[in-house]
Design an enzyme around this catalytic site. Sequence first.
Site, PDB file in Angstrom:
ATOM      1  N   LYS A   1       0.923  -1.236  -0.042  1.00  0.00           N
ATOM      2  CA  LYS A   1      -0.024  -0.028   0.062  1.00  0.00           C
ATOM      3  C   LYS A   1       0.833   1.402  -0.079  1.00  0.00           C
ATOM      4  CE  LYS A   1      -3.565  -2.210   3.197  1.00  0.00           C
ATOM      5  NZ  LYS A   1      -4.032  -2.148   4.403  1.00  0.00           N
ATOM      6  N   GLY A   2       2.158   1.228   0.542  1.00  0.00           N
ATOM      7  CA  GLY A   2       2.690   2.219   0.909  1.00  0.00           C
ATOM      8  C   GLY A   2       3.143   3.360  -0.145  1.00  0.00           C
TER       9      GLY A   2
ATOM     10  N   ASP B   1       7.689   2.759  -2.085  1.00  0.00           N
ATOM     11  CA  ASP B   1       7.797   4.044  -1.041  1.00  0.00           C
ATOM     12  C   ASP B   1       9.368   3.918  -0.290  1.00  0.00           C
ATOM     13  OD1 ASP B   1       7.335   1.596   0.372  1.00  0.00           O
ATOM     14  OD2 ASP B   1       5.823   2.474   1.719  1.00  0.00           O
TER      15      ASP B   1
ATOM     16  N   ASP C   1      14.646  -0.646   1.640  1.00  0.00           N
ATOM     17  CA  ASP C   1      15.291  -0.677   2.996  1.00  0.00           C
ATOM     18  C   ASP C   1      16.254  -1.946   2.726  1.00  0.00           C
ATOM     19  OD1 ASP C   1      15.955  -0.579   5.698  1.00  0.00           O
ATOM     20  OD2 ASP C   1      14.008  -1.315   6.458  1.00  0.00           O
TER      21      ASP C   1
ATOM     22  N   LYS D   1      16.727   4.014   1.559  1.00  0.00           N
ATOM     23  CA  LYS D   1      17.590   4.276   2.903  1.00  0.00           C
ATOM     24  C   LYS D   1      18.943   3.873   2.639  1.00  0.00           C
ATOM     25  CE  LYS D   1      13.908   3.592   5.995  1.00  0.00           C
ATOM     26  NZ  LYS D   1      13.263   2.916   7.303  1.00  0.00           N
TER      27      LYS D   1
ATOM     28  N   PHE E   1      12.886   5.262  10.965  1.00  0.00           N
ATOM     29  CA  PHE E   1      11.500   4.693  10.390  1.00  0.00           C
ATOM     30  C   PHE E   1      10.756   6.229   9.891  1.00  0.00           C
ATOM     31  CE2 PHE E   1       7.391   2.969  10.232  1.00  0.00           C
ATOM     32  CZ  PHE E   1       7.589   1.903   9.645  1.00  0.00           C
ATOM     33  N   VAL E   2      10.218   6.141   8.730  1.00  0.00           N
ATOM     34  CA  VAL E   2       9.487   7.311   8.294  1.00  0.00           C
ATOM     35  C   VAL E   2       7.874   6.853   8.042  1.00  0.00           C
ATOM     36  CG1 VAL E   2      11.358   8.363   7.286  1.00  0.00           C
ATOM     37  CG2 VAL E   2       9.967   6.917   5.914  1.00  0.00           C
TER      38      VAL E   2
ATOM     39  N   ASP F   1       2.882   4.183   6.519  1.00  0.00           N
ATOM     40  CA  ASP F   1       2.207   3.880   7.923  1.00  0.00           C
ATOM     41  C   ASP F   1       3.169   3.427   8.906  1.00  0.00           C
ATOM     42  OD1 ASP F   1       2.298   1.504   6.677  1.00  0.00           O
ATOM     43  OD2 ASP F   1       0.808   0.613   8.382  1.00  0.00           O
TER      44      ASP F   1
ATOM     45  N   ARG G   1      -1.001   7.398   7.231  1.00  0.00           N
ATOM     46  CA  ARG G   1      -1.008   7.599   5.730  1.00  0.00           C
ATOM     47  C   ARG G   1      -1.388   8.896   5.047  1.00  0.00           C
ATOM     48  NH1 ARG G   1       0.404   2.208   4.038  1.00  0.00           N
ATOM     49  NH2 ARG G   1      -0.548   0.512   5.079  1.00  0.00           N
TER      50      ARG G   1
HETATM   51  P1  IMP Z   1      12.281  -3.863   2.558  1.00  0.00           P
HETATM   52  O1  IMP Z   1      11.738  -5.000   2.085  1.00  0.00           O
HETATM   53  O2  IMP Z   1      12.915  -4.226   3.782  1.00  0.00           O
HETATM   54  O3  IMP Z   1      13.450  -3.076   1.397  1.00  0.00           O
HETATM   55  O4  IMP Z   1      11.294  -3.077   2.916  1.00  0.00           O
HETATM   56  C1  IMP Z   1      10.556  -2.214   2.052  1.00  0.00           C
HETATM   57  C2  IMP Z   1       9.083  -2.145   2.569  1.00  0.00           C
HETATM   58  O5  IMP Z   1       8.956  -2.051   4.021  1.00  0.00           O
HETATM   59  C3  IMP Z   1       8.655  -0.879   1.742  1.00  0.00           C
HETATM   60  O6  IMP Z   1       7.817  -1.288   0.795  1.00  0.00           O
HETATM   61  C4  IMP Z   1       7.965  -0.486   2.999  1.00  0.00           C
HETATM   62  O7  IMP Z   1       6.494  -0.520   2.677  1.00  0.00           O
HETATM   63  C5  IMP Z   1       8.091  -1.048   4.286  1.00  0.00           C
HETATM   64  N1  IMP Z   1       9.210   0.260   5.003  1.00  0.00           N
HETATM   65  C6  IMP Z   1      10.677  -0.062   5.304  1.00  0.00           C
HETATM   66  N2  IMP Z   1      10.862   1.087   5.806  1.00  0.00           N
HETATM   67  C7  IMP Z   1       9.719   1.786   6.205  1.00  0.00           C
HETATM   68  C8  IMP Z   1       9.888   3.138   6.676  1.00  0.00           C
HETATM   69  O8  IMP Z   1      10.613   3.809   7.346  1.00  0.00           O
HETATM   70  N3  IMP Z   1       8.734   3.384   6.946  1.00  0.00           N
HETATM   71  C9  IMP Z   1       7.298   2.820   6.266  1.00  0.00           C
HETATM   72  N4  IMP Z   1       7.521   1.606   5.609  1.00  0.00           N
HETATM   73  C10 IMP Z   1       8.675   1.280   5.478  1.00  0.00           C
HETATM   74 MG    MG Z   2       6.034  -0.939   0.658  1.00  0.00          MG
END
Ligand code: IMP
Ligand code: MG
Length: 183
Positions: free
Chosen positions: A47-48, A107, A110, A138, A159-160, A166, A172
């Site tokens: 959703k982000g 969004d 990470d 990030k 964390f944002v 969210d 959101r």
């Molecule tokens: P990754 O799979 O660890 O790269 O994380 C990516 C997903 O985690 C993103 O699609 C976001 O939905 C969520 N996410 C990671 N960091 C944050 C944050 O700081 N705030 C909100 N959502 C996050």
């Molecule tokens: Mg996401």
Amino acid sequence: MTEEQAGATPEVEVLYAAEAIAARLEELAKDITARNLERPLIVAVLKGSFVFAADLIRALYRSGLEPEVDFLTLSSYRKSRTSSGNVEILRDLDLDVEGRNVILVDDVLDSGRTLVFAKDLLSARGASQILTCVLIDKKVSRAVDVAADFRAFEGSNEFVVGYGMDVAHRYRELPFVGRMTKE
Ligand code: IMP
Ligand code: MG
């Protein structure tokens, strides 16, 4: 408008104001348009990314690109702030990506697990090119090797929330990207 009127809460401090995001998206849209992709397809990871994607496609319109748009709902974060490690499809795409030039929009980049999962999925389905575009890249060590082709902002490990993002389904609706002031 004051921050209170713009929706800031005592728990969230503004990192990127609505105006700063809007200005950055115009630049980003020009960079994407400059790639001259044929029949571009935006795949927004929900959703982000829904607010980011909505603003991005209108910035792309202003820079002359006419993308098709589809959505892929993935889950990795659930209710907690830390990644569970495995990514699941909660709702799949409608469109066929075979032979398409896809711009994957998310969004936050990470650990990289979400983008790698989405890239692998689209590539297995025969997408001819997959470019990645994130709102916040990030600056952390990734669990898997992936880089964003386009990013609006570089972020730290914090964390944002807001602008579609969210924590436990909250924030959101904030028109800016903020950081949590309390744990
Ligand atoms: P990754 O799979 O660890 O790269 O994380 C990516 C997903 O985690 C993103 O699609 C976001 O939905 C969520 N996410 C990671 N960091 C944050 C944050 O700081 N705030 C909100 N959502 C996050
Ligand atoms: Mg996401």
